[in-house]
Design a protein around this motif. Structure first.
Motif, mmCIF file in Angstrom:
data_model
loop_
_atom_site.group_PDB
_atom_site.id
_atom_site.type_symbol
_atom_site.label_atom_id
_atom_site.label_comp_id
_atom_site.label_asym_id
_atom_site.label_seq_id
_atom_site.Cartn_x
_atom_site.Cartn_y
_atom_site.Cartn_z
ATOM 1 N N PRO A 120 1.099 -1.140 0.012
ATOM 2 C CA PRO A 120 0.130 -0.070 0.029
ATOM 3 C C PRO A 120 0.895 1.355 -0.003
ATOM 4 C CG PRO A 120 -0.027 -0.886 2.304
ATOM 5 C CD PRO A 120 0.832 -1.846 1.184
ATOM 6 N N ASP A 121 2.064 1.017 0.218
ATOM 7 C CA ASP A 121 3.064 2.406 0.257
ATOM 8 C C ASP A 121 2.997 3.011 -1.329
ATOM 9 O OD1 ASP A 121 3.508 2.203 2.581
ATOM 10 O OD2 ASP A 121 5.518 1.266 2.370
ATOM 11 N N ALA A 122 3.588 4.187 -1.175
ATOM 12 C CA ALA A 122 3.737 4.972 -2.620
ATOM 13 C C ALA A 122 5.069 4.825 -3.317
ATOM 14 C CB ALA A 122 3.608 6.636 -2.323
ATOM 15 N N VAL A 123 5.883 3.948 -2.616
ATOM 16 C CA VAL A 123 7.226 3.513 -3.349
ATOM 17 C C VAL A 123 7.236 2.047 -3.549
ATOM 18 C CG1 VAL A 123 8.680 5.443 -2.340
ATOM 19 C CG2 VAL A 123 8.240 3.410 -1.145
ATOM 20 N N GLY A 124 8.058 1.638 -4.239
ATOM 21 C CA GLY A 124 8.281 0.296 -4.799
ATOM 22 C C GLY A 124 8.996 -0.630 -3.627
ATOM 23 N N HIS A 125 8.702 -1.833 -3.451
ATOM 24 C CA HIS A 125 9.457 -2.629 -2.323
ATOM 25 C C HIS A 125 9.675 -4.137 -3.017
ATOM 26 C CE1 HIS A 125 8.881 -0.168 1.106
ATOM 27 N NE2 HIS A 125 7.610 -0.112 0.886
ATOM 28 N N ASN A 126 10.400 -4.793 -2.555
ATOM 29 C CA ASN A 126 10.644 -6.140 -2.756
ATOM 30 C C ASN A 126 10.556 -7.243 -1.830
ATOM 31 O OD1 ASN A 126 13.512 -6.096 -2.299
ATOM 32 N ND2 ASN A 126 13.703 -7.948 -3.133
ATOM 33 N N ALA A 127 10.298 -8.578 -1.927
ATOM 34 C CA ALA A 127 10.122 -9.375 -1.080
ATOM 35 C C ALA A 127 11.192 -10.364 -1.437
ATOM 36 C CB ALA A 127 8.685 -9.894 -0.760
ATOM 37 N N ASN A 128 12.282 -10.921 -0.450
ATOM 38 C CA ASN A 128 13.176 -11.681 -0.775
ATOM 39 C C ASN A 128 12.881 -12.828 0.312
ATOM 40 O OD1 ASN A 128 15.552 -13.291 -1.006
ATOM 41 N ND2 ASN A 128 16.766 -11.822 -0.861
ATOM 42 N N PHE A 139 10.893 -10.977 -5.357
ATOM 43 C CA PHE A 139 10.175 -10.162 -6.540
ATOM 44 C C PHE A 139 9.634 -8.607 -6.403
ATOM 45 C CE2 PHE A 139 7.232 -13.109 -4.245
ATOM 46 C CZ PHE A 139 6.632 -12.170 -3.256
ATOM 47 N N LEU A 140 9.828 -8.063 -7.094
ATOM 48 C CA LEU A 140 9.284 -6.568 -6.905
ATOM 49 C C LEU A 140 7.710 -6.554 -6.730
ATOM 50 C CD1 LEU A 140 11.497 -5.240 -9.729
ATOM 51 C CD2 LEU A 140 11.913 -4.876 -7.118
ATOM 52 N N ILE A 141 7.407 -5.484 -6.154
ATOM 53 C CA ILE A 141 5.936 -5.234 -5.846
ATOM 54 C C ILE A 141 5.837 -3.798 -5.894
ATOM 55 C CG2 ILE A 141 3.948 -5.708 -4.307
ATOM 56 C CD1 ILE A 141 5.912 -7.327 -2.664
ATOM 57 N N GLN A 145 0.211 -2.609 -5.623
ATOM 58 C CA GLN A 145 0.199 -3.893 -6.193
ATOM 59 C C GLN A 145 0.384 -5.137 -5.112
ATOM 60 O OE1 GLN A 145 1.784 -4.484 -10.207
ATOM 61 N NE2 GLN A 145 1.533 -2.499 -10.744
ATOM 62 N N GLU A 146 0.208 -6.498 -5.739
ATOM 63 C CA GLU A 146 0.722 -7.477 -4.839
ATOM 64 C C GLU A 146 0.889 -8.768 -5.371
ATOM 65 O OE1 GLU A 146 -3.841 -9.384 -4.395
ATOM 66 O OE2 GLU A 146 -3.594 -7.736 -3.173
ATOM 67 N N LYS A 147 1.534 -9.564 -4.674
ATOM 68 C CA LYS A 147 2.132 -10.828 -5.246
ATOM 69 C C LYS A 147 1.628 -12.044 -4.109
ATOM 70 C CE LYS A 147 4.751 -9.181 -8.687
ATOM 71 N NZ LYS A 147 4.763 -9.466 -10.105
ATOM 72 N N SER A 148 1.253 -13.153 -5.078
ATOM 73 C CA SER A 148 0.984 -14.240 -3.898
ATOM 74 C C SER A 148 1.819 -15.398 -4.234
ATOM 75 C CB SER A 148 -0.406 -14.720 -4.229
ATOM 76 O OG SER A 148 -1.317 -13.530 -3.892
ATOM 77 N N CYS A 163 13.433 -6.783 2.339
ATOM 78 C CA CYS A 163 13.268 -5.957 1.174
ATOM 79 C C CYS A 163 14.781 -5.380 0.759
ATOM 80 C CB CYS A 163 12.358 -4.691 1.579
ATOM 81 S SG CYS A 163 12.225 -3.703 0.254
ATOM 82 N N ASN A 164 15.276 -5.826 -0.338
ATOM 83 C CA ASN A 164 16.526 -5.387 -0.611
ATOM 84 C C ASN A 164 16.678 -3.885 -0.875
ATOM 85 O OD1 ASN A 164 16.500 -8.633 -2.434
ATOM 86 N ND2 ASN A 164 17.838 -8.119 -0.558
ATOM 87 N N ILE A 165 15.637 -3.491 -1.261
ATOM 88 C CA ILE A 165 15.481 -2.009 -1.451
ATOM 89 C C ILE A 165 15.702 -1.111 -0.344
ATOM 90 C CG2 ILE A 165 14.244 -0.023 -2.600
ATOM 91 C CD1 ILE A 165 12.695 -2.246 -4.345
ATOM 92 N N HIS A 166 15.038 -1.707 0.728
ATOM 93 C CA HIS A 166 15.193 -1.029 2.026
ATOM 94 C C HIS A 166 15.526 -1.979 3.165
ATOM 95 C CE1 HIS A 166 11.770 0.713 -0.272
ATOM 96 N NE2 HIS A 166 12.504 1.898 -0.131
ATOM 97 N N PRO A 167 17.146 -1.854 3.332
ATOM 98 C CA PRO A 167 17.595 -3.024 3.982
ATOM 99 C C PRO A 167 17.282 -2.996 5.508
ATOM 100 C CG PRO A 167 19.177 -1.308 3.393
ATOM 101 C CD PRO A 167 17.890 -0.903 2.791
ATOM 102 N N TRP A 168 16.414 -2.075 6.056
ATOM 103 C CA TRP A 168 16.180 -2.359 7.404
ATOM 104 C C TRP A 168 14.910 -3.067 7.660
ATOM 105 C CZ3 TRP A 168 15.894 2.216 4.732
ATOM 106 C CH2 TRP A 168 14.545 2.858 4.327
ATOM 107 N N MET A 169 14.266 -3.276 6.535
ATOM 108 C CA MET A 169 12.780 -4.303 6.780
ATOM 109 C C MET A 169 13.269 -5.679 6.875
ATOM 110 S SD MET A 169 10.607 -2.185 3.643
ATOM 111 C CE MET A 169 9.173 -3.335 3.967
#
Length: 253
Positions: A120-128, A139-141, A145-148, A163-169
């Motif tokens: 739901p954020d205004a910036v892209g994330h990914n889930a590793n 994958f990038l989200i 958008q969403e991924k299942s 999240c490789n984009i935001h390493p604190w997550m």
């Protein structure tokens, strides 16, 4: 008289109804309860920097020293418990990239369930998701958008999500072949419901901040080898009481 004999015979031939028991316990930190530290936000600062983002590795309640996010589950690996096959429930669990952090911090799933990762954020994330037995995912989200991912196999331990984009997550996904698992709330309390009664079950304990093995349970020192302990489940509530974890066992960094 005949009716009485027939009734007695029927009662004698009727199998006993299997009952269930709940396992209840509370985890308490033996050290001082510190405020979680603020994390350095150095990516997408214009958006992520608007949110207060804290280290969630070790969350201790300042009022009662309860430890949040301790995971306890029936261990069915080598040397563990044997359980009857339990049908899949095919539930869907949501993991949000919300305000540049994952919510919830720990997702508990059963094989056959679906993990839905939303943004739901205004910036892209990914889930590793470095699964061991399910296919690994990274994958990038994009925003909105969403991924299942269908979880078809168990995992030998809680799986970290980053999240490789935001390493604190960071979050964790637990995937078991059964529903006998719970995580502690903000007071350190947890209850595992509807366990099969009359059996000695092996439980495993997980916390991301360290190993929980040398503990004090209601004033008595215990050694939980490999972070495991055994309990014979009786009908009703099986209350283990308060488990005090030494401060040196867990680290917020």
């Amino acid at each position: 008289m005949i009716c009485g004999v027939a009734a007695a015979s029927l009662l004698a031939s009727t199998p006993a109804v299997s009952q269930a028991g709940d396992l209840k316990l509370r985890f308490e930190y033996a050290g001082a309860a510190e405020e979680p530290s603020a994390l350095v936000v150095n990516k997408d600062v214009e958006f992520c920097g608007k949110h207060q983002i804290f280290n969630e590795r070790l969350l201790v309640n300042k009022e009662n020293k309860g430890i949040k996010d301790v995971v306890v589950y029936v261990y069915t690996g080598r040397g563990g418990s044997k359980l009857d096959d339990i049908p899949a429930k095919n539930n869907t669990h949501e993991l949000e990239n919300n305000a540049c952090r994952f919510e919830p911090h720990i997702v508990i799933c059963q094989t056959g369930d679906t993990l839905k990762v939303t943004n739901p954020d205004a910036v892209g994330h990914n889930a590793n998701l470095p699964f061991f037995k399910n296919p690994a995912q990274n994958f990038l989200i994009p925003p909105g958008q969403e991924k299942s991912v269908v979880l078809e196999d168990t995992e030998p331990a809680p799986i970290p999500v980053e999240c490789n984009i935001h390493p604190w997550m960071r979050a964790y996904v637990v995937v078991l072949e059964h529903p006998y698992v719970a995580k502690s709330d903000e007071n350190g309390d947890l209850v595992i419901k509807d366990l099969p009664e009359g059996e000695e079950l092996t439980f495993r304990v997980f916390h991301e901040a360290g190993k929980i093995d040398e503990v004090t349970v209601d004033g008595k020192s215990e050694k939980w080898s490999r972070s495991r302990f055994d309990v014979t489940i009786e009908p009703g509530v099986n209350d283990l009481g308060t488990v005090v974890v030494p401060a040196e066992a867990l680290s917020a960094e």
